[in-house]
Motif scaffolding. Sequence first.
Motif, PDB file in Angstrom:
ATOM      1  N   ALA A 158       0.827  -1.207   0.000  1.00 35.44           N
ATOM      2  CA  ALA A 158       0.000   0.000   0.000  1.00 35.44           C
ATOM      3  C   ALA A 158       0.861   1.257   0.000  1.00 35.44           C
ATOM      4  O   ALA A 158       0.554   2.243  -0.684  1.00 35.44           O
ATOM      5  CB  ALA A 158      -0.926  -0.013   1.219  1.00 35.44           C
ATOM      6  N   ALA A 159       1.967   1.246   0.757  1.00 31.19           N
ATOM      7  CA  ALA A 159       2.859   2.409   0.789  1.00 31.19           C
ATOM      8  C   ALA A 159       3.588   2.575  -0.532  1.00 31.19           C
ATOM      9  O   ALA A 159       3.801   3.698  -1.003  1.00 31.19           O
ATOM     10  CB  ALA A 159       3.864   2.253   1.929  1.00 31.19           C
ATOM     11  N   ARG A 160       3.941   1.459  -1.170  1.00 33.34           N
ATOM     12  CA  ARG A 160       4.682   1.537  -2.431  1.00 33.34           C
ATOM     13  C   ARG A 160       3.822   2.086  -3.561  1.00 33.34           C
ATOM     14  O   ARG A 160       4.304   2.850  -4.396  1.00 33.34           O
ATOM     15  CB  ARG A 160       5.213   0.154  -2.797  1.00 33.34           C
ATOM     16  CG  ARG A 160       6.170   0.150  -3.998  1.00 33.34           C
ATOM     17  CD  ARG A 160       6.645  -1.253  -4.303  1.00 33.34           C
ATOM     18  NE  ARG A 160       7.322  -1.833  -3.161  1.00 33.34           N
ATOM     19  CZ  ARG A 160       7.043  -3.012  -2.631  1.00 33.34           C
ATOM     20  NH1 ARG A 160       6.063  -3.759  -3.143  1.00 33.34           N
ATOM     21  NH2 ARG A 160       7.705  -3.467  -1.585  1.00 33.34           N
ATOM     22  N   ILE A 161       2.552   1.706  -3.614  1.00 37.79           N
ATOM     23  CA  ILE A 161       1.685   2.206  -4.681  1.00 37.79           C
ATOM     24  C   ILE A 161       1.130   3.586  -4.346  1.00 37.79           C
ATOM     25  O   ILE A 161       0.527   4.240  -5.204  1.00 37.79           O
ATOM     26  CB  ILE A 161       0.527   1.229  -4.962  1.00 37.79           C
ATOM     27  CG1 ILE A 161      -0.403   1.111  -3.751  1.00 37.79           C
ATOM     28  CG2 ILE A 161       1.063  -0.132  -5.363  1.00 37.79           C
ATOM     29  CD1 ILE A 161      -1.607   0.204  -3.998  1.00 37.79           C
ATOM     30  N   GLY A 162       1.325   4.039  -3.103  1.00 41.24           N
ATOM     31  CA  GLY A 162       0.959   5.406  -2.744  1.00 41.24           C
ATOM     32  C   GLY A 162      -0.521   5.657  -2.596  1.00 41.24           C
ATOM     33  O   GLY A 162      -0.998   6.736  -2.976  1.00 41.24           O
ATOM     34  N   ASP A 163      -1.248   4.719  -2.035  1.00 38.95           N
ATOM     35  CA  ASP A 163      -2.692   4.884  -1.828  1.00 38.95           C
ATOM     36  C   ASP A 163      -2.945   5.244  -0.360  1.00 38.95           C
ATOM     37  O   ASP A 163      -2.872   4.389   0.522  1.00 38.95           O
ATOM     38  CB  ASP A 163      -3.424   3.588  -2.181  1.00 38.95           C
ATOM     39  CG  ASP A 163      -4.931   3.784  -2.278  1.00 38.95           C
ATOM     40  OD1 ASP A 163      -5.501   4.473  -1.398  1.00 38.95           O
ATOM     41  OD2 ASP A 163      -5.538   3.264  -3.224  1.00 38.95           O
ATOM     42  N   PRO A 164      -3.247   6.511  -0.058  1.00 41.79           N
ATOM     43  CA  PRO A 164      -3.438   6.921   1.346  1.00 41.79           C
ATOM     44  C   PRO A 164      -4.577   6.190   2.043  1.00 41.79           C
ATOM     45  O   PRO A 164      -4.476   5.875   3.234  1.00 41.79           O
ATOM     46  CB  PRO A 164      -3.729   8.418   1.238  1.00 41.79           C
ATOM     47  CG  PRO A 164      -3.182   8.824  -0.087  1.00 41.79           C
ATOM     48  CD  PRO A 164      -3.373   7.644  -0.975  1.00 41.79           C
ATOM     49  N   LEU A 165      -5.683   5.908   1.316  1.00 41.52           N
ATOM     50  CA  LEU A 165      -6.824   5.251   1.938  1.00 41.52           C
ATOM     51  C   LEU A 165      -6.481   3.825   2.366  1.00 41.52           C
ATOM     52  O   LEU A 165      -6.823   3.392   3.475  1.00 41.52           O
ATOM     53  CB  LEU A 165      -8.010   5.249   0.973  1.00 41.52           C
ATOM     54  CG  LEU A 165      -9.315   4.657   1.493  1.00 41.52           C
ATOM     55  CD1 LEU A 165      -9.747   5.344   2.789  1.00 41.52           C
ATOM     56  CD2 LEU A 165     -10.413   4.764   0.438  1.00 41.52           C
ATOM     57  N   LEU A 166      -5.787   3.091   1.501  1.00 41.37           N
ATOM     58  CA  LEU A 166      -5.372   1.736   1.863  1.00 41.37           C
ATOM     59  C   LEU A 166      -4.428   1.758   3.060  1.00 41.37           C
ATOM     60  O   LEU A 166      -4.528   0.914   3.956  1.00 41.37           O
ATOM     61  CB  LEU A 166      -4.685   1.067   0.670  1.00 41.37           C
ATOM     62  CG  LEU A 166      -5.574   0.600  -0.479  1.00 41.37           C
ATOM     63  CD1 LEU A 166      -4.731   0.075  -1.620  1.00 41.37           C
ATOM     64  CD2 LEU A 166      -6.543  -0.479  -0.007  1.00 41.37           C
ATOM     65  N   VAL A 167      -3.519   2.714   3.068  1.00 44.69           N
ATOM     66  CA  VAL A 167      -2.575   2.814   4.181  1.00 44.69           C
ATOM     67  C   VAL A 167      -3.310   3.071   5.490  1.00 44.69           C
ATOM     68  O   VAL A 167      -3.016   2.467   6.522  1.00 44.69           O
ATOM     69  CB  VAL A 167      -1.536   3.923   3.898  1.00 44.69           C
ATOM     70  CG1 VAL A 167      -0.690   4.190   5.136  1.00 44.69           C
ATOM     71  CG2 VAL A 167      -0.641   3.525   2.728  1.00 44.69           C
ATOM     72  N   ARG A 168      -4.292   3.970   5.454  1.00 52.06           N
ATOM     73  CA  ARG A 168      -5.068   4.261   6.676  1.00 52.06           C
ATOM     74  C   ARG A 168      -5.830   3.032   7.153  1.00 52.06           C
ATOM     75  O   ARG A 168      -5.880   2.733   8.350  1.00 52.06           O
ATOM     76  CB  ARG A 168      -6.039   5.405   6.412  1.00 52.06           C
ATOM     77  CG  ARG A 168      -5.368   6.758   6.244  1.00 52.06           C
ATOM     78  CD  ARG A 168      -6.416   7.852   6.054  1.00 52.06           C
ATOM     79  NE  ARG A 168      -5.821   9.135   5.777  1.00 52.06           N
ATOM     80  CZ  ARG A 168      -5.369   9.980   6.698  1.00 52.06           C
ATOM     81  NH1 ARG A 168      -5.452   9.645   7.983  1.00 52.06           N
ATOM     82  NH2 ARG A 168      -4.830  11.138   6.351  1.00 52.06           N
ATOM     83  N   LEU A 169      -6.452   2.289   6.229  1.00 52.58           N
ATOM     84  CA  LEU A 169      -7.203   1.089   6.605  1.00 52.58           C
ATOM     85  C   LEU A 169      -6.308   0.071   7.315  1.00 52.58           C
ATOM     86  O   LEU A 169      -6.663  -0.472   8.364  1.00 52.58           O
ATOM     87  CB  LEU A 169      -7.825   0.457   5.357  1.00 52.58           C
ATOM     88  CG  LEU A 169      -9.030   1.167   4.745  1.00 52.58           C
ATOM     89  CD1 LEU A 169      -9.416   0.502   3.426  1.00 52.58           C
ATOM     90  CD2 LEU A 169     -10.211   1.135   5.707  1.00 52.58           C
TER      91      LEU A 169
END
Length: 662
Positions: A158-169
């Motif tokens: 999630a951090a590598r693809i840069g998706d803030p919503l996935l990271v928060r989940l």
Amino acid sequence: MVKLTRDFVNQRKKQERERKKKVKQDVRGKGKIEKHIEKQLYELSLVPITITRIPGFLIDGEEKENYGSSTSMDPDLYTAAMEGRILELVEAVEKGPADRQSDRVVPASCIQVSPQKNTMLHIATSYRHHEIVNLICKDLPFFIQEKNSKGDTALHIAARIGDPLLVRLIVDAIRGSSGESMLGDKNEDGNTALHEALLAHHEKVARILIDKNREMSYSANKEGKSVLYLAAAAGYADIVRLIMENPLGNYNEQQRLQNESPVHAAIHGRNIDVLKIMWEKDQSSFHLRCEQGRNPLHCAASIGYLEGVKILLQMFRGAAYQRDRNGFFPIHIASDEGYIGIVQEFLWHCPDSRELLNRQGQSILHLAAKRGRIHLVNYILKVPTLQNLINERDENGNTPLLLATIYLHPKVVSVLTWDRRVNLLLMNEDGLTALDIAQEYNTDTQMMASCPKRLTWLALRLTCAERSQPTASRNRRQSSVEGVCSKFESYKENVNVILLVSTLVATVTFSAGFTIPGGDNNSSPDEGSAIMLRERMFQLFVICNTMAMYSSIIIDVTLIWAQLIDLGLVFFALKLAVPLLGVALTMMSIAFMAGLYLVVSKLSWLASVVLSLWLIFLVMLAAIFIPLCCSASCYILRYISYYPFRLMLYTLGSHEGDDSKE
């Protein structure tokens, strides 16, 4: 985001079953039952273990070829996770036998992994399916800590693809399960999720990870790059400030000394704001060196970062007087690379830096001449306060002119020889002047085909440069002659080429002598004589044609003697043949012009065109042969030969490239 409860999912699943005409057959997961049973029997010693020879099986001592195998995931489960179909995913998860983990029933099929050991959470995360990730994190939280073959958790992806919503989940799920230490988990490359976000330049994701866990370790990965290094390289000034001001993170002196310098990273990224923050927060980090022993000022000078050099000289002027492992000061690095603006900045802030020498005793002019930095050499020659560098010698006795000659930079040699302050007669420790060095290169068989070597020699010949006659020079030339003897055949090729051209000139001029323009007189008393004998152009034709004929014959005779194995005669023949060939070609061209002019003289405009074209050709021929055939002992002759030489330098020396660096 839509929140799905278990009842809602079951209801939707029931409706889907009713709509379908055919229910897929259950696919039961295959466990390694045989291996498990054998292990149990062996440990409990319930049955004796005996090995018998069975057809088709191998016994001890026999080798079995290993073809290798890999794990696989249920196709329905993999496809559902990849395409984001939540109902099919739930249906695929509930298929198969049950396996108990943490006192709850979890279908065994849901812990299947792909060939790269990716779980369905890894797959759903990589394809940005937020609903599936949310569902798995809530109902199956143990998936969060699972790693694939590269050591990546779902948070890494999630951090590598840069998706803030996935990271928060995922981060919220980790914090909810009291597993905050998982935020610092590293993969096979030693990267945490924060490393991955910074490497992929996802600033927003990096801020989320830092805000969610202020106690996260700021350690380095396997490349020695810390999160501070990566943030500085990316130019994220706010994150750099956040990391350095964080009292809970373990950013400390020992860690900085073991890893790559964040200051150097900021310089390579040309991030001036980051440099200012790091100087404000931690000035001791500016004393760190890279693997080459270079401080931040060395680093800025090597990449031509003028703004960085200005700031560093204002904040950390003492770095200008530090050497790297090669013995270079920062001003030497700038001079070696040809950055004029940076050299000017050093001389402005540190006037005495002009006296700095490297371990070879070389100044900034030595290095500029050695690397062929023509624009920097021009600048130094124009600064009156730097004139003491012009004839300064290094530890080997080489002046800037000698170094430019040794490293074959004809443009620099030409510029230096045009300056009256340059002493052309200075010798190095071997007793060689610049012309001695150029002459040795010019007479070497392997060197003759090289344009820079020939042009360097020409640049010195067009001056009042002289050769020395020390014993060392004679011995060096003698050894050079002995080496050339073994390569005599290559000289013969040059002799044969010139011999062929001169023979053609002799043939053409001989034929022209008996086919004179205008023809012969057939009436007495001048029978047999040329009709245009009294014309001046005819007389010019006869004189030039004769000179071309005899010049080519002299060349032929000289080169025929040069075929003998006499190395001294070969050099003499080649030295004599080139200017004579120039004379022969010039005379032949004049004879051609005079004869053609006589034939078309009755048509004035055409005669004028013939004469004009001949003048243009004569200028071009002089531009080529004057620098080759003569040397200038005074500045008047130098001015005459200057433009022909510059033309040759431009056409033959264009491969040197442009070294102008502001």
